[in-house]
Design a protein around this motif. Structure first.
Motif, short mmCIF file in Angstrom:
data_model
loop_
_atom_site.label_atom_id
_atom_site.label_comp_id
_atom_site.label_asym_id
_atom_site.label_seq_id
_atom_site.Cartn_x
_atom_site.Cartn_y
_atom_site.Cartn_z
N THR A 89 0.80 -1.23 0.00
CA THR A 89 0.00 0.00 0.00
C THR A 89 0.83 1.28 0.00
O THR A 89 0.27 2.37 0.10
N THR A 90 2.15 1.15 -0.11
CA THR A 90 2.98 2.35 -0.17
C THR A 90 3.95 2.32 -1.34
O THR A 90 5.02 2.91 -1.31
N CYS A 91 3.57 1.60 -2.38
CA CYS A 91 4.26 1.67 -3.66
C CYS A 91 3.21 1.43 -4.73
O CYS A 91 2.08 1.06 -4.43
N CYS A 92 3.56 1.67 -5.98
CA CYS A 92 2.56 1.58 -7.05
C CYS A 92 3.24 1.27 -8.38
O CYS A 92 4.47 1.26 -8.47
N LEU A 93 2.42 1.03 -9.38
CA LEU A 93 2.91 0.68 -10.71
C LEU A 93 2.31 1.62 -11.75
O LEU A 93 1.13 1.97 -11.67
N THR A 94 3.12 1.99 -12.73
CA THR A 94 2.63 2.76 -13.87
C THR A 94 3.64 2.62 -15.00
O THR A 94 4.58 1.82 -14.90
N THR A 95 3.44 3.38 -16.06
CA THR A 95 4.42 3.43 -17.14
C THR A 95 4.94 4.86 -17.23
O THR A 95 4.24 5.81 -16.84
N ALA A 96 6.15 5.00 -17.75
CA ALA A 96 6.73 6.34 -17.85
C ALA A 96 7.90 6.34 -18.83
O ALA A 96 8.46 5.30 -19.16
N ASP A 97 8.24 7.52 -19.27
CA ASP A 97 9.46 7.77 -20.03
C ASP A 97 10.57 7.93 -19.00
O ASP A 97 10.43 8.68 -18.04
N LEU A 98 11.67 7.22 -19.19
CA LEU A 98 12.76 7.28 -18.21
C LEU A 98 14.02 7.93 -18.78
O LEU A 98 15.12 7.46 -18.56
N ASP A 99 13.85 9.04 -19.49
CA ASP A 99 15.02 9.81 -19.88
C ASP A 99 15.75 10.23 -18.61
O ASP A 99 15.13 10.30 -17.53
N PRO A 100 17.05 10.53 -18.69
CA PRO A 100 17.78 10.92 -17.48
C PRO A 100 17.10 12.06 -16.72
O PRO A 100 16.76 13.09 -17.30
N GLY A 101 16.87 11.84 -15.45
CA GLY A 101 16.28 12.85 -14.58
C GLY A 101 14.77 12.81 -14.50
O GLY A 101 14.19 13.41 -13.59
N THR A 102 14.10 12.12 -15.43
CA THR A 102 12.63 12.11 -15.37
C THR A 102 12.11 11.35 -14.17
O THR A 102 11.02 11.63 -13.69
N ASP A 103 12.89 10.38 -13.68
CA ASP A 103 12.47 9.67 -12.47
C ASP A 103 12.41 10.63 -11.29
O ASP A 103 11.44 10.63 -10.53
N LEU A 104 13.41 11.47 -11.16
CA LEU A 104 13.43 12.44 -10.06
C LEU A 104 12.36 13.51 -10.24
O LEU A 104 11.75 13.96 -9.27
N ASP A 105 12.11 13.93 -11.50
CA ASP A 105 11.04 14.88 -11.77
C ASP A 105 9.69 14.30 -11.34
O ASP A 105 8.88 14.99 -10.71
N LEU A 106 9.46 13.03 -11.66
CA LEU A 106 8.21 12.36 -11.28
C LEU A 106 8.07 12.32 -9.76
O LEU A 106 7.00 12.66 -9.22
N LEU A 107 9.12 11.91 -9.07
CA LEU A 107 9.05 11.83 -7.61
C LEU A 107 8.80 13.21 -6.99
O LEU A 107 7.99 13.34 -6.06
N ASP A 108 9.48 14.23 -7.50
CA ASP A 108 9.27 15.60 -6.99
C ASP A 108 7.83 16.05 -7.22
O ASP A 108 7.20 16.63 -6.33
N ALA A 109 7.31 15.79 -8.42
CA ALA A 109 5.94 16.19 -8.73
C ALA A 109 4.94 15.48 -7.83
O ALA A 109 4.00 16.10 -7.31
N LEU A 110 5.15 14.17 -7.63
CA LEU A 110 4.24 13.42 -6.76
C LEU A 110 4.24 13.98 -5.34
O LEU A 110 3.18 14.16 -4.73
N ARG A 111 5.39 14.27 -4.81
CA ARG A 111 5.48 14.79 -3.43
C ARG A 111 4.86 16.17 -3.30
O ARG A 111 4.46 16.57 -2.21
N ASN A 112 4.74 16.89 -4.42
CA ASN A 112 4.16 18.24 -4.36
C ASN A 112 2.67 18.27 -4.71
O ASN A 112 2.06 19.33 -4.67
N ILE A 113 2.09 17.13 -5.02
CA ILE A 113 0.66 17.06 -5.34
C ILE A 113 -0.20 17.23 -4.09
O ILE A 113 -1.21 17.92 -4.12
N LEU A 114 0.20 16.60 -3.01
CA LEU A 114 -0.65 16.56 -1.82
C LEU A 114 -0.45 17.79 -0.95
O LEU A 114 0.67 18.26 -0.76
N PRO A 115 -1.53 18.30 -0.39
CA PRO A 115 -1.41 19.44 0.52
C PRO A 115 -0.81 19.02 1.86
O PRO A 115 -0.83 17.84 2.23
N ASP A 116 -0.28 19.97 2.57
CA ASP A 116 0.25 19.73 3.91
C ASP A 116 -0.93 19.74 4.89
O ASP A 116 -1.45 20.79 5.23
N LEU A 117 -1.36 18.55 5.28
CA LEU A 117 -2.51 18.40 6.16
C LEU A 117 -2.10 17.74 7.48
O LEU A 117 -1.02 17.17 7.58
N ASN A 118 -2.99 17.79 8.45
CA ASN A 118 -2.81 17.03 9.68
C ASN A 118 -3.48 15.68 9.46
O ASN A 118 -4.67 15.53 9.65
#
Length: 129
Positions: free
Chosen positions: A42-71
């Motif tokens: 329940t804390t990992c997932c599957l999808t497809t993506a383009d893996l040009d250099p750095g796109t993995d880090l871009d994806l992770l950064d974008a995911l972490r910035n999607i959710l609001p800072d909540l309690n």
């Protein structure tokens, strides 16, 4: 059904599992069909993506910035809740057609496991039909 594991090394990580899946497809009797991949966590997932250099880090950064800072109210670890939410949004499974014992993917498309709470050992199940 085939079961295999993937070891992750970081808290957040993108792992290309395309070659592993295609290795299992080489062992299948049918040369074409559908390939179902499911990650049993329940804390990992599957999808497809383009893996040009750095796109993995871009994806992770974008995911972490999607959710609001909540309690968050997760009883065992509120800091862990965003990992569950992101995993739910992306999902635990994929179904991909295959032909000639190879996944039918776009030119740059790769199958990836996204780790959101590593490092861990992740169990995946693969079925063809």
């Amino acid at each position: 059904m085939r079961t295999f594991t993937v070891s992750t090394r970081k808290k957040d990580q993108v792992i290309d599992i395309t070659d592993t899946i295609e290795g299992y497809l080489q062992q299948e009797q049918n040369a074409q069909g559908l390939c179902s991949i499911f990650v049993a966590h329940t804390t990992c997932c599957l999808t497809t993506a383009d893996l040009d250099p750095g796109t993995d880090l871009d994806l992770l950064d974008a995911l972490r910035n999607i959710l609001p800072d909540l309690n968050y109210r997760h009883p065992h670890d509120p800091e862990h809740t965003p990992d569950h939410i992101l995993s739910t949004l992306i999902g635990p499974s994929l179904v991909i057609p295959y032909q000639r014992k190879q996944l039918v993917l776009g030119t740059w498309q790769r199958v990836i496991l996204i780790e959101l709470d590593g490092p861990r050992q992740r169990t995946l199940h693969l079925s063809t039909f």
